[in-house]
Design a protein around this motif. Structure first.
Motif, PDB file in Angstrom:
ATOM      1  N   TYR A 181       2.493   3.743   5.467  1.00 10.77           N
ATOM      2  CA  TYR A 181       2.649   2.439   6.125  1.00 10.77           C
ATOM      3  C   TYR A 181       2.026   2.463   7.517  1.00 10.77           C
ATOM      4  O   TYR A 181       1.271   1.556   7.885  1.00 10.77           O
ATOM      5  N   VAL A 182       2.312   3.500   8.288  1.00  9.02           N
ATOM      6  CA  VAL A 182       1.771   3.605   9.649  1.00  9.02           C
ATOM      7  C   VAL A 182       0.250   3.714   9.608  1.00  9.02           C
ATOM      8  O   VAL A 182      -0.450   3.074  10.401  1.00  9.02           O
ATOM      9  N   GLN A 183      -0.273   4.516   8.697  1.00  8.96           N
ATOM     10  CA  GLN A 183      -1.735   4.644   8.592  1.00  8.96           C
ATOM     11  C   GLN A 183      -2.373   3.302   8.304  1.00  8.96           C
ATOM     12  O   GLN A 183      -3.390   2.941   8.897  1.00  8.96           O
ATOM     13  N   CYS A 184      -1.794   2.550   7.394  1.00 11.70           N
ATOM     14  CA  CYS A 184      -2.340   1.241   7.027  1.00 11.70           C
ATOM     15  C   CYS A 184      -2.268   0.275   8.207  1.00 11.70           C
ATOM     16  O   CYS A 184      -3.247  -0.401   8.528  1.00 11.70           O
ATOM     17  N   MET A 185      -1.112   0.187   8.846  1.00  8.83           N
ATOM     18  CA  MET A 185      -0.950  -0.752   9.963  1.00  8.83           C
ATOM     19  C   MET A 185      -1.865  -0.381  11.125  1.00  8.83           C
ATOM     20  O   MET A 185      -2.444  -1.246  11.777  1.00  8.83           O
ATOM     21  N   TYR A 214       0.839  -1.206   0.000  1.00  3.46           N
ATOM     22  CA  TYR A 214       0.000   0.000   0.000  1.00  3.46           C
ATOM     23  C   TYR A 214       0.875   1.258   0.000  1.00  3.46           C
ATOM     24  O   TYR A 214       0.617   2.201  -0.754  1.00  3.46           O
ATOM     25  N   ALA A 215       1.915   1.272   0.851  1.00  2.13           N
ATOM     26  CA  ALA A 215       2.790   2.447   0.937  1.00  2.13           C
ATOM     27  C   ALA A 215       3.516   2.677  -0.387  1.00  2.13           C
ATOM     28  O   ALA A 215       3.651   3.824  -0.833  1.00  2.13           O
ATOM     29  N   ARG A 216       3.986   1.606  -1.027  1.00  4.84           N
ATOM     30  CA  ARG A 216       4.646   1.743  -2.339  1.00  4.84           C
ATOM     31  C   ARG A 216       3.667   2.308  -3.368  1.00  4.84           C
ATOM     32  O   ARG A 216       4.033   3.145  -4.188  1.00  4.84           O
ATOM     33  N   ALA A 217       2.423   1.840  -3.306  1.00  7.25           N
ATOM     34  CA  ALA A 217       1.415   2.333  -4.258  1.00  7.25           C
ATOM     35  C   ALA A 217       1.126   3.815  -4.025  1.00  7.25           C
ATOM     36  O   ALA A 217       0.932   4.571  -4.984  1.00  7.25           O
ATOM     37  N   GLN A 218       1.104   4.243  -2.771  1.00  5.31           N
ATOM     38  CA  GLN A 218       0.845   5.651  -2.471  1.00  5.31           C
ATOM     39  C   GLN A 218       1.992   6.532  -2.960  1.00  5.31           C
ATOM     40  O   GLN A 218       1.777   7.655  -3.383  1.00  5.31           O
ATOM     41  N   LEU A 219       3.192   5.998  -2.882  1.00  2.43           N
ATOM     42  CA  LEU A 219       4.379   6.754  -3.280  1.00  2.43           C
ATOM     43  C   LEU A 219       4.573   6.728  -4.790  1.00  2.43           C
ATOM     44  O   LEU A 219       5.109   7.667  -5.363  1.00  2.43           O
ATOM     45  N   GLY A 220       4.141   5.653  -5.421  1.00  2.24           N
ATOM     46  CA  GLY A 220       4.332   5.501  -6.854  1.00  2.24           C
ATOM     47  C   GLY A 220       5.577   4.712  -7.184  1.00  2.24           C
ATOM     48  O   GLY A 220       5.677   4.109  -8.227  1.00  2.24           O
ATOM     49  N   LEU A 221       6.572   4.711  -6.281  1.00  2.00           N
ATOM     50  CA  LEU A 221       7.782   3.938  -6.461  1.00  2.00           C
ATOM     51  C   LEU A 221       8.506   3.843  -5.132  1.00  2.00           C
ATOM     52  O   LEU A 221       8.161   4.517  -4.185  1.00  2.00           O
ATOM     53  N   GLU A 222       9.517   3.006  -5.091  1.00  2.00           N
ATOM     54  CA  GLU A 222      10.308   2.813  -3.877  1.00  2.00           C
ATOM     55  C   GLU A 222      11.076   4.094  -3.551  1.00  2.00           C
ATOM     56  O   GLU A 222      11.484   4.823  -4.457  1.00  2.00           O
ATOM     57  N   PRO A 223      11.332   4.378  -2.250  1.00  2.00           N
ATOM     58  CA  PRO A 223      12.127   5.556  -1.905  1.00  2.00           C
ATOM     59  C   PRO A 223      13.506   5.551  -2.567  1.00  2.00           C
ATOM     60  O   PRO A 223      13.978   6.584  -3.028  1.00  2.00           O
TER      61      PRO A 223
END
Length: 174
Positions: free
Chosen positions: A130-134, A50-59
């Motif tokens: 990530y924190v929001q999802c968890m 989910y976090a990767r999808a929100q960002l669009g790509l890896e940091p």
């Protein structure tokens, strides 16, 4: 001699454009009391996705893209500036080559700074998602207060006339 220095400068530029960035969350999340660890691991995997999808790509990908673009722009600008300076000195080809090499080094150094800033911003956004999802999945995030639990309140009075006044009290006129 010129080729030797060109290779050295190219190596420095390439190495300075690399960024080592963690590819996962930098925050601690604990399983909810009584939650099986296997369920927590599934939550973790889903929230990382989910976090990767929100960002669009890896940091790390965002940081490396920033570094590569800065290095390439520095090379092009350096080559153009070197060609102009070399043309004034009577040798535009040598000026372009020297300018491209120095532009690569300076662009790579600038790219490293831009890469670090991009990585920090991307990592922060990744961590928030990530924190929001968890947290939404019921896991514990240290430092985050739990939502207050609704307390049982008495039901409202039934509709209709208000109750009679207590004994000895005169009701107000309507």
């Amino acid at each position: 001699m010129f080729i030797k220095w060109g290779i050295v400068l190219l190596g420095i530029g390439v190495l300075s454009a690399c960024a080592v960035i963690p590819t996962g969350p930098n925050v601690m999340v604990l399983p909810a009391p009584g939650k099986p660890f296997e369920v927590f691991q599934a939550d973790d995997a889903a929230c990382r996705q989910y976090a990767r999808a929100q960002l669009g790509l890896e940091p790390a990908e965002a940081a490396n893209q920033s570094a590569v673009v800065s290095g390439a722009v520095g090379t092009v600008i350096g080559a153009a500036a070197g060609a102009l300076i070399g043309a004034g000195a009577g040798n535009p080809a040598a000026g372009a080559a020297i300018g491209a090499g120095s532009g690569l080094v300076l662009g790579g150094a600038g790219g490293l700074g831009a890469s670090s800033a991009s990585a920090a911003t991307s990592q922060s956004r990744y961590d928030m998602a990530y924190v929001q999802c968890m947290y939404a999945k019921g896991n514990q995030v240290p430092g985050v207060a739990t939502a207050p639990v609704a307390r049982s309140t008495p039901p409202p009075p039934p509709p209709g006339l208000p109750p009679p006044p207590p004994p000895g009290v005169v009701p107000p006129p309507y």
